[in-house]
Scaffold this motif. Structure first.
Motif, PDB file in Angstrom:
ATOM      1  N   ILE A 141       0.871  -1.172   0.000  1.00 38.91           N
ATOM      2  CA  ILE A 141       0.000   0.000   0.000  1.00 38.91           C
ATOM      3  C   ILE A 141       0.912   1.227   0.000  1.00 38.91           C
ATOM      4  O   ILE A 141       1.797   1.338   0.835  1.00 38.91           O
ATOM      5  N   LEU A 142       0.691   2.135  -0.936  1.00 36.18           N
ATOM      6  CA  LEU A 142       1.434   3.386  -0.959  1.00 36.18           C
ATOM      7  C   LEU A 142       0.697   4.411  -0.116  1.00 36.18           C
ATOM      8  O   LEU A 142      -0.531   4.467  -0.139  1.00 36.18           O
ATOM      9  N   ASP A 143       1.429   5.218   0.614  1.00 33.84           N
ATOM     10  CA  ASP A 143       0.849   6.239   1.477  1.00 33.84           C
ATOM     11  C   ASP A 143       0.461   7.447   0.620  1.00 33.84           C
ATOM     12  O   ASP A 143       1.264   8.344   0.388  1.00 33.84           O
ATOM     13  N   GLU A 144      -0.794   7.452   0.163  1.00 29.76           N
ATOM     14  CA  GLU A 144      -1.253   8.525  -0.721  1.00 29.76           C
ATOM     15  C   GLU A 144      -1.463   9.848   0.001  1.00 29.76           C
ATOM     16  O   GLU A 144      -1.611  10.881  -0.655  1.00 29.76           O
ATOM     17  N   SER A 145      -1.457   9.848   1.329  1.00 28.76           N
ATOM     18  CA  SER A 145      -1.595  11.111   2.061  1.00 28.76           C
ATOM     19  C   SER A 145      -0.410  12.031   1.774  1.00 28.76           C
ATOM     20  O   SER A 145      -0.546  13.254   1.787  1.00 28.76           O
ATOM     21  N   VAL A 146       0.749  11.446   1.487  1.00 27.60           N
ATOM     22  CA  VAL A 146       1.941  12.244   1.133  1.00 27.60           C
ATOM     23  C   VAL A 146       1.692  12.970  -0.185  1.00 27.60           C
ATOM     24  O   VAL A 146       2.042  14.136  -0.343  1.00 27.60           O
ATOM     25  N   ILE A 147       1.073  12.295  -1.131  1.00 29.90           N
ATOM     26  CA  ILE A 147       0.766  12.898  -2.433  1.00 29.90           C
ATOM     27  C   ILE A 147      -0.278  13.993  -2.269  1.00 29.90           C
ATOM     28  O   ILE A 147      -0.138  15.079  -2.840  1.00 29.90           O
ATOM     29  N   ASP A 148      -1.320  13.728  -1.471  1.00 28.05           N
ATOM     30  CA  ASP A 148      -2.357  14.731  -1.224  1.00 28.05           C
ATOM     31  C   ASP A 148      -1.773  15.973  -0.567  1.00 28.05           C
ATOM     32  O   ASP A 148      -2.121  17.101  -0.928  1.00 28.05           O
ATOM     33  N   GLU A 149      -0.864  15.765   0.398  1.00 34.41           N
ATOM     34  CA  GLU A 149      -0.230  16.898   1.092  1.00 34.41           C
ATOM     35  C   GLU A 149       0.634  17.698   0.121  1.00 34.41           C
ATOM     36  O   GLU A 149       0.625  18.932   0.124  1.00 34.41           O
ATOM     37  N   PHE A 150       1.375  17.009  -0.749  1.00 30.36           N
ATOM     38  CA  PHE A 150       2.208  17.681  -1.745  1.00 30.36           C
ATOM     39  C   PHE A 150       1.345  18.506  -2.694  1.00 30.36           C
ATOM     40  O   PHE A 150       1.620  19.673  -2.953  1.00 30.36           O
ATOM     41  N   ASN A 151       0.273  17.890  -3.210  1.00 29.06           N
ATOM     42  CA  ASN A 151      -0.606  18.591  -4.156  1.00 29.06           C
ATOM     43  C   ASN A 151      -1.322  19.766  -3.506  1.00 29.06           C
ATOM     44  O   ASN A 151      -1.636  20.749  -4.175  1.00 29.06           O
ATOM     45  N   SER A 152      -1.577  19.698  -2.205  1.00 30.70           N
ATOM     46  CA  SER A 152      -2.251  20.804  -1.515  1.00 30.70           C
ATOM     47  C   SER A 152      -1.389  22.071  -1.501  1.00 30.70           C
ATOM     48  O   SER A 152      -1.912  23.167  -1.392  1.00 30.70           O
ATOM     49  N   GLN A 153      -0.075  21.915  -1.640  1.00 25.70           N
ATOM     50  CA  GLN A 153       0.815  23.079  -1.719  1.00 25.70           C
ATOM     51  C   GLN A 153       0.575  23.874  -3.007  1.00 25.70           C
ATOM     52  O   GLN A 153       0.997  25.020  -3.121  1.00 25.70           O
ATOM     53  N   PHE A 154      -0.064  23.240  -3.971  1.00 23.25           N
ATOM     54  CA  PHE A 154      -0.351  23.863  -5.262  1.00 23.25           C
ATOM     55  C   PHE A 154      -1.852  24.008  -5.448  1.00 23.25           C
ATOM     56  O   PHE A 154      -2.390  23.773  -6.533  1.00 23.25           O
ATOM     57  N   ASP A 155      -2.538  24.381  -4.365  1.00 24.13           N
ATOM     58  CA  ASP A 155      -3.986  24.600  -4.347  1.00 24.13           C
ATOM     59  C   ASP A 155      -4.771  23.369  -4.815  1.00 24.13           C
ATOM     60  O   ASP A 155      -5.809  23.493  -5.454  1.00 24.13           O
ATOM     61  N   GLY A 156      -4.260  22.198  -4.500  1.00 22.86           N
ATOM     62  CA  GLY A 156      -4.958  20.962  -4.825  1.00 22.86           C
ATOM     63  C   GLY A 156      -4.801  20.492  -6.261  1.00 22.86           C
ATOM     64  O   GLY A 156      -5.383  19.489  -6.650  1.00 22.86           O
ATOM     65  N   PHE A 157      -4.016  21.228  -7.064  1.00 21.05           N
ATOM     66  CA  PHE A 157      -3.792  20.811  -8.443  1.00 21.05           C
ATOM     67  C   PHE A 157      -3.018  19.485  -8.433  1.00 21.05           C
ATOM     68  O   PHE A 157      -2.007  19.362  -7.755  1.00 21.05           O
ATOM     69  N   PRO A 158      -3.478  18.479  -9.174  1.00 18.86           N
ATOM     70  CA  PRO A 158      -2.833  17.159  -9.113  1.00 18.86           C
ATOM     71  C   PRO A 158      -1.510  17.091  -9.880  1.00 18.86           C
ATOM     72  O   PRO A 158      -1.442  16.573 -10.998  1.00 18.86           O
ATOM     73  N   ILE A 159      -0.447  17.608  -9.271  1.00 19.92           N
ATOM     74  CA  ILE A 159       0.883  17.521  -9.876  1.00 19.92           C
ATOM     75  C   ILE A 159       1.249  16.043 -10.047  1.00 19.92           C
ATOM     76  O   ILE A 159       1.694  15.621 -11.101  1.00 19.92           O
ATOM     77  N   PHE A 160       1.086  15.283  -8.955  1.00 20.47           N
ATOM     78  CA  PHE A 160       1.333  13.843  -8.984  1.00 20.47           C
ATOM     79  C   PHE A 160       0.026  13.104  -8.724  1.00 20.47           C
ATOM     80  O   PHE A 160      -0.759  13.500  -7.870  1.00 20.47           O
ATOM     81  N   LYS A 161      -0.183  12.034  -9.455  1.00 21.02           N
ATOM     82  CA  LYS A 161      -1.325  11.165  -9.237  1.00 21.02           C
ATOM     83  C   LYS A 161      -0.844   9.737  -9.454  1.00 21.02           C
ATOM     84  O   LYS A 161      -0.113   9.464 -10.412  1.00 21.02           O
ATOM     85  N   ILE A 162      -1.229   8.844  -8.553  1.00 25.03           N
ATOM     86  CA  ILE A 162      -0.793   7.452  -8.649  1.00 25.03           C
ATOM     87  C   ILE A 162      -2.009   6.552  -8.790  1.00 25.03           C
ATOM     88  O   ILE A 162      -2.972   6.672  -8.039  1.00 25.03           O
TER      89      ILE A 162
END
Length: 80
Positions: A26-47
């Motif tokens: 299981i990948l910890d997607e909360s890290v991705i959500d936190e990263f994307n939130s720095q860019f107003d929720g824009f999905p820079i990374f999506k897995i």
């Protein structure tokens, strides 16, 4: 990756089980959500397919989509 490109760059990350037992991941997607939130929720990374299992000798691929907003270096470490 050209900035403003409507289609994300897609990369496959290979997972291989070289052991003798079945593994679940299981990948910890909360890290991705936190990263994307720095860019107003824009999905820079999506897995895609961020969890699954691997039998002995199996190979699976995690699909990573990357869509940058600006010309800068992006770095993200996702725990498994």
């Amino acid at each position: 990756v050209p900035i403003g490109n409507m289609l994300p760059m897609t990369t496959l990350v290979e997972l291989q089980n070289v052991g003798g037992i079945k593994l679940k991941y299981i990948l910890d997607e909360s890290v991705i959500d936190e990263f994307n939130s720095q860019f107003d929720g824009f999905p820079i990374f999506k897995i895609d397919n961020s969890e699954g299992s691997l039998g002995s000798g199996d190979v699976r691929h995690i699909v990573v989509n990357f869509k940058p907003l600006t010309a800068m270096n992006y770095h993200l470490t996702v725990p498994v």
